[in-house]
Design a protein around this motif. Structure first.
Motif, PDB file in Angstrom:
ATOM      1  N   GLU A   1       0.841  -1.195   0.000  1.00 54.36           N
ATOM      2  CA  GLU A   1       0.000   0.000   0.000  1.00 54.36           C
ATOM      3  C   GLU A   1       0.878   1.248   0.000  1.00 54.36           C
ATOM      4  O   GLU A   1       1.566   1.546   0.963  1.00 54.36           O
ATOM      5  N   HIS A   2       0.889   1.955  -1.108  1.00 54.01           N
ATOM      6  CA  HIS A   2       1.548   3.261  -1.168  1.00 54.01           C
ATOM      7  C   HIS A   2       1.001   3.971  -2.402  1.00 54.01           C
ATOM      8  O   HIS A   2       0.839   3.376  -3.455  1.00 54.01           O
ATOM      9  N   GLY A   3       0.685   5.237  -2.251  1.00 55.25           N
ATOM     10  CA  GLY A   3       0.138   5.974  -3.381  1.00 55.25           C
ATOM     11  C   GLY A   3      -1.312   5.591  -3.654  1.00 55.25           C
ATOM     12  O   GLY A   3      -2.063   5.187  -2.757  1.00 55.25           O
ATOM     13  N   TYR A   4      -1.729   5.703  -4.920  1.00 64.60           N
ATOM     14  CA  TYR A   4      -3.105   5.420  -5.289  1.00 64.60           C
ATOM     15  C   TYR A   4      -3.441   3.950  -5.097  1.00 64.60           C
ATOM     16  O   TYR A   4      -2.586   3.066  -5.232  1.00 64.60           O
ATOM     17  N   GLU A   5      -4.689   3.684  -4.831  1.00 65.51           N
ATOM     18  CA  GLU A   5      -5.154   2.318  -4.613  1.00 65.51           C
ATOM     19  C   GLU A   5      -5.132   1.503  -5.897  1.00 65.51           C
ATOM     20  O   GLU A   5      -4.643   0.374  -5.931  1.00 65.51           O
ATOM     21  N   GLU A   6      -5.672   2.076  -6.974  1.00 65.36           N
ATOM     22  CA  GLU A   6      -5.780   1.325  -8.222  1.00 65.36           C
ATOM     23  C   GLU A   6      -4.600   1.616  -9.139  1.00 65.36           C
ATOM     24  O   GLU A   6      -3.912   2.623  -9.010  1.00 65.36           O
ATOM     25  N   CYS A   7      -4.367   0.698 -10.071  1.00 57.41           N
ATOM     26  CA  CYS A   7      -3.324   0.909 -11.066  1.00 57.41           C
ATOM     27  C   CYS A   7      -3.799   1.973 -12.065  1.00 57.41           C
ATOM     28  O   CYS A   7      -4.960   1.965 -12.470  1.00 57.41           O
ATOM     29  N   ARG A   8      -2.894   2.853 -12.468  1.00 59.66           N
ATOM     30  CA  ARG A   8      -3.270   3.929 -13.385  1.00 59.66           C
ATOM     31  C   ARG A   8      -2.441   3.952 -14.666  1.00 59.66           C
ATOM     32  O   ARG A   8      -2.424   4.964 -15.361  1.00 59.66           O
ATOM     33  N   VAL A   9      -1.793   2.837 -14.979  1.00 54.61           N
ATOM     34  CA  VAL A   9      -0.977   2.835 -16.198  1.00 54.61           C
ATOM     35  C   VAL A   9      -1.808   3.127 -17.438  1.00 54.61           C
ATOM     36  O   VAL A   9      -1.343   3.770 -18.380  1.00 54.61           O
ATOM     37  N   GLY A  10      -3.045   2.650 -17.468  1.00 53.35           N
ATOM     38  CA  GLY A  10      -3.887   2.865 -18.633  1.00 53.35           C
ATOM     39  C   GLY A  10      -4.318   4.302 -18.813  1.00 53.35           C
ATOM     40  O   GLY A  10      -4.791   4.682 -19.888  1.00 53.35           O
ATOM     41  N   LEU A  11      -4.159   5.105 -17.775  1.00 48.72           N
ATOM     42  CA  LEU A  11      -4.548   6.508 -17.827  1.00 48.72           C
ATOM     43  C   LEU A  11      -3.363   7.446 -18.010  1.00 48.72           C
ATOM     44  O   LEU A  11      -3.563   8.650 -18.189  1.00 48.72           O
TER      45      LEU A  11
ATOM     46  N   GLN B   1      -9.128   2.150 -25.728  1.00 46.83           N
ATOM     47  CA  GLN B   1     -10.306   2.380 -24.901  1.00 46.83           C
ATOM     48  C   GLN B   1     -10.809   1.083 -24.282  1.00 46.83           C
ATOM     49  O   GLN B   1     -11.253   1.054 -23.135  1.00 46.83           O
ATOM     50  N   ALA B   2     -10.723  -0.001 -25.046  1.00 42.73           N
ATOM     51  CA  ALA B   2     -11.181  -1.293 -24.537  1.00 42.73           C
ATOM     52  C   ALA B   2     -10.274  -1.827 -23.436  1.00 42.73           C
ATOM     53  O   ALA B   2     -10.691  -2.674 -22.632  1.00 42.73           O
ATOM     54  N   GLN B   3      -9.045  -1.329 -23.403  1.00 46.35           N
ATOM     55  CA  GLN B   3      -8.065  -1.862 -22.453  1.00 46.35           C
ATOM     56  C   GLN B   3      -8.012  -1.095 -21.140  1.00 46.35           C
ATOM     57  O   GLN B   3      -7.601  -1.646 -20.107  1.00 46.35           O
ATOM     58  N   VAL B   4      -8.440   0.155 -21.154  1.00 49.04           N
ATOM     59  CA  VAL B   4      -8.236   1.025 -19.995  1.00 49.04           C
ATOM     60  C   VAL B   4      -8.853   0.452 -18.725  1.00 49.04           C
ATOM     61  O   VAL B   4      -8.196   0.369 -17.673  1.00 49.04           O
ATOM     62  N   GLU B   5     -10.108   0.053 -18.783  1.00 53.85           N
ATOM     63  CA  GLU B   5     -10.785  -0.441 -17.583  1.00 53.85           C
ATOM     64  C   GLU B   5     -10.115  -1.704 -17.057  1.00 53.85           C
ATOM     65  O   GLU B   5     -10.060  -1.936 -15.846  1.00 53.85           O
ATOM     66  N   ARG B   6      -9.595  -2.512 -17.967  1.00 56.32           N
ATOM     67  CA  ARG B   6      -8.891  -3.728 -17.544  1.00 56.32           C
ATOM     68  C   ARG B   6      -7.636  -3.390 -16.756  1.00 56.32           C
ATOM     69  O   ARG B   6      -7.277  -4.089 -15.806  1.00 56.32           O
ATOM     70  N   THR B   7      -6.948  -2.326 -17.154  1.00 56.07           N
ATOM     71  CA  THR B   7      -5.739  -1.948 -16.417  1.00 56.07           C
ATOM     72  C   THR B   7      -6.094  -1.453 -15.010  1.00 56.07           C
ATOM     73  O   THR B   7      -5.396  -1.770 -14.044  1.00 56.07           O
ATOM     74  N   ILE B   8      -7.162  -0.700 -14.901  1.00 55.52           N
ATOM     75  CA  ILE B   8      -7.557  -0.165 -13.599  1.00 55.52           C
ATOM     76  C   ILE B   8      -7.930  -1.288 -12.629  1.00 55.52           C
ATOM     77  O   ILE B   8      -7.633  -1.218 -11.430  1.00 55.52           O
ATOM     78  N   ASN B   9      -8.537  -2.333 -13.152  1.00 54.60           N
ATOM     79  CA  ASN B   9      -8.984  -3.442 -12.315  1.00 54.60           C
ATOM     80  C   ASN B   9      -8.007  -4.616 -12.303  1.00 54.60           C
ATOM     81  O   ASN B   9      -8.358  -5.714 -11.860  1.00 54.60           O
ATOM     82  N   CYS B  10      -6.792  -4.394 -12.757  1.00 58.15           N
ATOM     83  CA  CYS B  10      -5.816  -5.482 -12.859  1.00 58.15           C
ATOM     84  C   CYS B  10      -5.494  -6.057 -11.478  1.00 58.15           C
ATOM     85  O   CYS B  10      -5.203  -5.316 -10.529  1.00 58.15           O
ATOM     86  N   SER B  11      -5.496  -7.365 -11.378  1.00 63.45           N
ATOM     87  CA  SER B  11      -5.226  -8.032 -10.107  1.00 63.45           C
ATOM     88  C   SER B  11      -3.759  -7.946  -9.692  1.00 63.45           C
ATOM     89  O   SER B  11      -3.419  -8.208  -8.533  1.00 63.45           O
TER      90      SER B  11
ATOM     91  N   ALA C   1      -2.040  -5.232  -9.498  1.00 60.44           N
ATOM     92  CA  ALA C   1      -1.709  -3.874  -9.063  1.00 60.44           C
ATOM     93  C   ALA C   1      -1.009  -3.798  -7.709  1.00 60.44           C
ATOM     94  O   ALA C   1      -0.098  -3.003  -7.530  1.00 60.44           O
ATOM     95  N   LYS C   2      -1.451  -4.589  -6.758  1.00 61.11           N
ATOM     96  CA  LYS C   2      -0.836  -4.552  -5.430  1.00 61.11           C
ATOM     97  C   LYS C   2      -0.016  -5.802  -5.148  1.00 61.11           C
ATOM     98  O   LYS C   2       0.373  -6.060  -4.009  1.00 61.11           O
ATOM     99  N   GLY C   3       0.251  -6.571  -6.191  1.00 57.61           N
ATOM    100  CA  GLY C   3       0.950  -7.825  -6.019  1.00 57.61           C
ATOM    101  C   GLY C   3       2.457  -7.690  -6.084  1.00 57.61           C
ATOM    102  O   GLY C   3       3.021  -6.593  -6.090  1.00 57.61           O
ATOM    103  N   ASN C   4       3.119  -8.860  -6.179  1.00 54.53           N
ATOM    104  CA  ASN C   4       4.565  -8.903  -6.020  1.00 54.53           C
ATOM    105  C   ASN C   4       5.339  -8.327  -7.194  1.00 54.53           C
ATOM    106  O   ASN C   4       6.486  -7.941  -7.046  1.00 54.53           O
ATOM    107  N   LEU C   5       4.738  -8.257  -8.377  1.00 50.06           N
ATOM    108  CA  LEU C   5       5.449  -7.724  -9.531  1.00 50.06           C
ATOM    109  C   LEU C   5       5.188  -6.240  -9.744  1.00 50.06           C
ATOM    110  O   LEU C   5       6.069  -5.509 -10.179  1.00 50.06           O
ATOM    111  N   CYS C   6       3.973  -5.786  -9.435  1.00 51.19           N
ATOM    112  CA  CYS C   6       3.603  -4.401  -9.757  1.00 51.19           C
ATOM    113  C   CYS C   6       3.425  -3.502  -8.542  1.00 51.19           C
ATOM    114  O   CYS C   6       3.365  -2.285  -8.690  1.00 51.19           O
ATOM    115  N   GLY C   7       3.309  -4.074  -7.364  1.00 54.06           N
ATOM    116  CA  GLY C   7       2.990  -3.264  -6.196  1.00 54.06           C
ATOM    117  C   GLY C   7       4.009  -2.192  -5.888  1.00 54.06           C
ATOM    118  O   GLY C   7       3.686  -1.152  -5.321  1.00 54.06           O
TER     119      GLY C   7
END
Length: 362
Positions: A273-283, A321-331, A333-339
């Motif tokens: 947990e640091h910074g924003y809760e959701e992943c924002r790469v798509g934005l 556009q079809a990909q953006v929502e998927r990035t925000i909800n990516c599992s 985001a807070k895991g061992n590779l992307c957290g």
């Protein structure tokens, strides 16, 4: 870093935060790329234990200097002032890289680079400083040559990197530049005990700050070698608290306190947990590979190619556009590779704090 650069980056951060808020609240996408990453080559001349670039059996086709110049100039017409961060592999392995950064300076494109430091001769450092970088990031894992050289797979690399950092600091002073030299330290079980010494060394090199990040690996055998085990957790957490105390005391540490605290969770395999809760790469992210393919993230398919499409067309395309929502909800985001990935989580408050830190470093 110059105050004018900080103000430019501050305007970009504020605009990004506002545009992202609109999307998250309404679904209306008025975002623009604000984190531009350019991988000019996947080749590398080092053999870092935790990296796979040098292990590849073959490498993709690479764009020419002229193609990169055209792409980066076209981005300027889409975005106005922006900053591109060059990455690899090792960017300096790619023929024409110094000419590319000089072209950025000539076209008022902000640029930064992360390098292993192997190419930082006095003459190269002077050309880099004259090309007005926003930041120079140099990989240095320890002041102990045995630790650093083992991690990077090249004997004598610690001495060469340290010499290169000093060349950059001298070149920076010679032209009156104010860019920060950021030491990017990959933290694992082998070097965390030496972080204080590294920070103290950096404090004696004008314009230098340290931004450690924990190693991020997927393979269990690689994790077993580099990640900390239960017997080391208490010692590691104590080391992180000492870094937090040093940061509060004014030592040159860029990494946020929240992220330093989250290192232990990362190594324990917990949510971070640091910074924003959701992943924002798509934005915000526009990642360009050596062939001109564009992605938001390694975990998602490409959204276009800049050899045949403009960045503006790609950003507004149905594929993206079809990909953006998927990035925000990516599992992931807070895991061992992307957290621990800074670009996807950094909040506006963290951007402001970082900007002030870089201004002081300058």
């Amino acid at each position: 870093m110059k105050a004018t650069d900080v103000l430019k980056l501050g305007r970009i951060a504020v605009s990004r935060a506002a545009r992202e808020a609109v999307y998250l609240r309404s679904g209306v996408d008025i975002t623009r790329p604000s984190s531009i990453r350019a991988i000019v080559t996947e080749r590398c001349n080092y053999k870092c234990l935790y990296c796979n670039h040098w292990r590849q059996q073959s490498y993709p086709d690479e764009m020419s200097l002229e193609e990169w110049q055209g792409i980066l100039t076209s981005l300027r017409s889409f975005l106005g002032y922006y900053v591109v961060q060059f990455m690899g592999g090792e960017p300096f392995v790619w023929k024409g890289f110094v000419e590319l950064i000089e072209s950025c300076a000539a076209n008022e494109i902000g640029w930064g680079v992360i390098t292993n430091g192997s190419a930082l001769t006095k003459s190269v450092a002077e050309r880099m400083a004259q090309a007005q970088p926003v930041n120079i990031d140099v990989s240095l894992d320890s002041t102990d040559p045995a630790v650093h050289d083992r991690a990077r797979g090249v004997a004598g690399s610690r001495d060469k990197v340290m010499e290169g950092i000093r060349h950059l600091s001298d070149a920076r002073a010679a032209v009156g530049a104010q860019f920060p030299i950021r030491i990017k330290t990959t933290v694992d079980r082998h070097n965390f005990g030496g972080l204080e010494d590294l920070i103290k060394w950096a404090a004696n090199v004008p314009g230098t700050i340290v931004d450690p990040s924990p190693v991020r690996l997927a393979a269990p055998d690689a994790q077993a070698h580099h990640y900390l085990g239960p017997a080391e957790w208490a010692q590691f957490e104590a080391a992180m608290m000492r870094l937090i105390e040093m940061k509060r005391a004014g030592w040159p540490i860029e990494t946020t306190e929240a992220k330093l605290r989250a290192f232990a969770s990362h190594f324990r395999g917990e949510r971070t947990e640091h910074g924003y809760e959701e992943c924002r790469v798509g934005l915000r992210n526009l990642n360009i590979n050596p062939m001109g393919d564009v992605t938001h993230c390694w975990n998602f398919e490409r959204i276009g190619n800049l050899r045949s499409q403009s960045a503006k067309a790609i950003w507004h395309s149905p594929d993206r556009q079809a990909q953006v929502e998927r990035t925000i909800n990516c599992s992931q985001a807070k895991g061992n590779l992307c957290g621990m990935a800074c670009s996807s989580h950094r909040s506006l408050a963290q951007e402001v704090s970082r900007g002030l830190m870089l201004l002081r470093a300058g």
